[in-house]
Each structure stands twice: as C-alpha cells, then as structure tokens.
Design a protein around this motif. Structure first.
Motif, mmCIF file in Angstrom:
data_model
loop_
_atom_site.group_PDB
_atom_site.id
_atom_site.type_symbol
_atom_site.label_atom_id
_atom_site.label_comp_id
_atom_site.label_asym_id
_atom_site.label_seq_id
_atom_site.Cartn_x
_atom_site.Cartn_y
_atom_site.Cartn_z
ATOM 1 N N SER A 50 -32.747 -60.379 89.611
ATOM 2 C CA SER A 50 -33.287 -61.723 89.382
ATOM 3 C C SER A 50 -34.810 -61.781 89.389
ATOM 4 C CB SER A 50 -32.721 -62.712 90.402
ATOM 5 O OG SER A 50 -33.105 -62.351 91.715
ATOM 6 N N GLY A 51 -35.471 -60.852 90.062
ATOM 7 C CA GLY A 51 -36.930 -60.859 90.144
ATOM 8 C C GLY A 51 -37.633 -60.849 88.792
ATOM 9 N N ASN A 68 -34.306 -71.032 93.105
ATOM 10 C CA ASN A 68 -33.234 -70.058 93.084
ATOM 11 C C ASN A 68 -32.028 -70.675 93.770
ATOM 12 O OD1 ASN A 68 -31.510 -68.007 94.094
ATOM 13 N ND2 ASN A 68 -33.152 -66.521 93.968
ATOM 14 N N LEU A 69 -30.923 -70.733 93.051
ATOM 15 C CA LEU A 69 -29.687 -71.274 93.600
ATOM 16 C C LEU A 69 -28.680 -70.127 93.716
ATOM 17 C CD1 LEU A 69 -27.944 -73.745 94.393
ATOM 18 C CD2 LEU A 69 -27.437 -74.021 91.973
ATOM 19 N N VAL A 122 -31.081 -70.300 84.048
ATOM 20 C CA VAL A 122 -30.735 -68.919 83.733
ATOM 21 C C VAL A 122 -29.744 -68.416 84.771
ATOM 22 C CG1 VAL A 122 -31.590 -66.561 83.459
ATOM 23 C CG2 VAL A 122 -32.977 -68.479 82.650
ATOM 24 N N LEU A 123 -28.692 -67.782 84.292
ATOM 25 C CA LEU A 123 -27.713 -67.123 85.146
ATOM 26 C C LEU A 123 -28.066 -65.646 85.230
ATOM 27 C CD1 LEU A 123 -24.426 -68.524 83.544
ATOM 28 C CD2 LEU A 123 -25.679 -69.476 85.493
ATOM 29 N N VAL A 124 -28.042 -65.102 86.427
ATOM 30 C CA VAL A 124 -28.224 -63.667 86.641
ATOM 31 C C VAL A 124 -27.041 -63.209 87.470
ATOM 32 C CG1 VAL A 124 -29.689 -61.832 87.546
ATOM 33 C CG2 VAL A 124 -30.746 -63.927 86.632
ATOM 34 N N GLY A 125 -26.175 -62.405 86.871
ATOM 35 C CA GLY A 125 -24.973 -61.944 87.564
ATOM 36 C C GLY A 125 -24.975 -60.443 87.716
ATOM 37 N N LEU A 126 -24.509 -59.974 88.858
ATOM 38 C CA LEU A 126 -24.378 -58.538 89.079
ATOM 39 C C LEU A 126 -23.032 -58.052 88.588
ATOM 40 C CD1 LEU A 126 -25.801 -57.912 92.681
ATOM 41 C CD2 LEU A 126 -26.951 -57.678 90.473
ATOM 42 N N PRO A 136 -23.061 -61.757 93.694
ATOM 43 C CA PRO A 136 -23.980 -62.876 93.529
ATOM 44 C C PRO A 136 -24.052 -63.337 92.074
ATOM 45 C CG PRO A 136 -25.043 -61.063 94.704
ATOM 46 C CD PRO A 136 -23.743 -60.552 94.174
ATOM 47 N N LEU A 137 -24.139 -64.626 91.910
ATOM 48 C CA LEU A 137 -24.466 -65.234 90.628
ATOM 49 C C LEU A 137 -25.672 -66.119 90.934
ATOM 50 C CD1 LEU A 137 -23.947 -65.862 87.639
ATOM 51 C CD2 LEU A 137 -22.468 -67.727 88.400
ATOM 52 N N THR A 138 -26.838 -65.621 90.596
ATOM 53 C CA THR A 138 -28.063 -66.340 90.893
ATOM 54 C C THR A 138 -28.400 -67.258 89.730
ATOM 55 O OG1 THR A 138 -28.851 -64.514 92.248
ATOM 56 C CG2 THR A 138 -30.509 -66.072 91.451
ATOM 57 N N VAL A 139 -28.655 -68.514 90.047
ATOM 58 C CA VAL A 139 -29.095 -69.478 89.045
ATOM 59 C C VAL A 139 -30.567 -69.751 89.305
ATOM 60 C CG1 VAL A 139 -28.827 -71.824 88.150
ATOM 61 C CG2 VAL A 139 -26.808 -70.524 88.869
#
Length: 151
Positions: A50-51, A68-69, A122-126, A136-139
C-alpha cells in the motif's frame, strides 16, 4: 400489508444509489475489524503493497483528506468479485478507473477517481499465502468516514 401504490416508492428507495461522497457498501467477504487483524509479518507485506500506492495518490488528490481504511478479505472470496462490486458502484456514480497503479509481486490494486478529480478510492489486496484464511484489503480514499462525520 403494503398497498400497491406504495410499492413503486419502496422499490425506488431500495435502488437509489448512495450519495456520491460516501464509501461504497462492503461486498460479501469483506469486513471492517475493530482493530488491525494481522501480525507483524502480514502488516509488513501490507505496508510494502500500500505504501507506493499512497505515494502516487498524494500527488493526485488532497493529501490531507487521504486516509487508510484497513479491511479484511476472506481468502475464499474471489478478489475479482470484490473489485467488480466496488467498480459497479463507483462507475455508477460517474467515477473513472485509475490506470497504472503500482502493485507488488504479492498484491493487486484497483482504483477509481471521481469525475471532478477531487476524490479517489483505491483497493490494495494481498495475495494469500499458504494457510492464510484472510488477508488485508486496504482502502486508500479521500471519502469521509461517515461514523466520524456523525459525531
């Protein structure tokens, strides 16, 4: 008992999209934990994924509004279904897909920007590793936190 004349109003109320400045509903298989639900190793992978996305977004939108959610994605849920659910709602609001977002080797990204360019999500998924039941699903978004707005 519902009268026939009230049924169209009820259907319209149920199908009315949320206001454009609100977060989309979380699709099935995505939850918001009370606290970060992962250990240090996963948190490190999450931050590496996510960075770089955060760094791109601060160049595009109001950095002070960007937040960051942290959400949780169950690994038995198809990530494409989750991305499609967010896309359906955001594109329905007139948002456009954001191309060329960075993604690490073990992560995926999908993002959208509002028609006026002021807001992004933006969705960031591992990608899950062996034995993981959720990831994690970082929004990353500039949309407000409705819970904080109401207090």
């Amino acid at each position: 008992m519902t009268s026939r004349s009230s049924r169209p109003a009820l259907l319209a109320a149920c199908s009315t999209p949320p206001p454009p400045g609100t977060l989309p509903e979380m699709p099935p298989g995505v939850t918001a934990p009370d606290e970060y639900a992962f250990g240090d190793d996963v948190a490190s992978r999450d931050l590496r994924a996510s960075g770089p996305v955060h760094d791109v977004l601060v160049e595009e939108v109001d950095a002070e509004k960007l937040r960051n959610l942290p959400l949780v994605l169950e690994v038995d849920v198809d990530a494409a279904t989750v991305r499609d659910a967010y896309a359906d709602e955001l594109v329905g609001r007139g948002w456009e897909s954001m191309p060329d977002l960075p993604a690490g080797d073990d992560a995926w990204t999908q993002g959208w920007i509002s028609a006026d360019g002021r807001d992004a999500l933006v969705l960031v998924g591992l990608e899950p590793e062996a034995g993981e039941t959720h990831v994690p699903l970082t929004v990353l978004t500039t949309l407000p936190d409705e819970a904080a707005e109401g207090s």
